[in-house]
Design an enzyme around this catalytic site. Sequence first.
Site, PDB file in Angstrom:
ATOM      1  CB  CYS A  55      -0.836   0.091   1.072  1.00 41.36           C
ATOM      2  SG  CYS A  55      -2.244  -1.407   1.302  1.00 41.36           S
ATOM      3  CB  THR A  56       0.408   4.506  -1.960  1.00 45.65           C
ATOM      4  OG1 THR A  56       0.848   3.466  -3.343  1.00 45.65           O
ATOM      5  CG2 THR A  56       1.544   5.635  -2.214  1.00 45.65           C
TER       6      THR A  56
END
Length: 148
Positions: A55-56
């Site tokens: 996940c960013t």
Amino acid sequence: MTHTTANDSRVEELIGNFSFLDDWEDRFRYVIDLGRKLEPMDEALKTEETKVRGCTSQVWIVDEVRPGTPPTLHFIADSDAHIVKGLIAVLMEIYDGRTPEEILAVDIKGAIGQLGFEQHLSPNRANGLFSMVERIRALAAKEAQGKA
């Protein structure tokens, strides 16, 4: 036995809620509102072990087994990004309170497709969403194996 989105009442309800909203700006606002209603996550649970990879944004997901016949899984999750927190809330609507076997049987790709997320999320957000799904499925698989 595999569930399809066609007979999954939780997915159908979400799709119904989304269908009332005319455009994606309204739908994203709705997703963010869902995220604001998430159960708060204790800071002590936000560890490297509970962090979702891929996940960013920062995302943490933990599960706890709720006793019953059969036992079900309850998830607590959080993110530092509003839209991601909303996506977590959508996943909680689908997964929370189910048995590990039910969680593993959900056709999540079909559900995400029917909700229209794949077309309206950036590639990074879509990857993050599927990373969250994989974390939830891994937790469910671990619990399912623990019972065997």
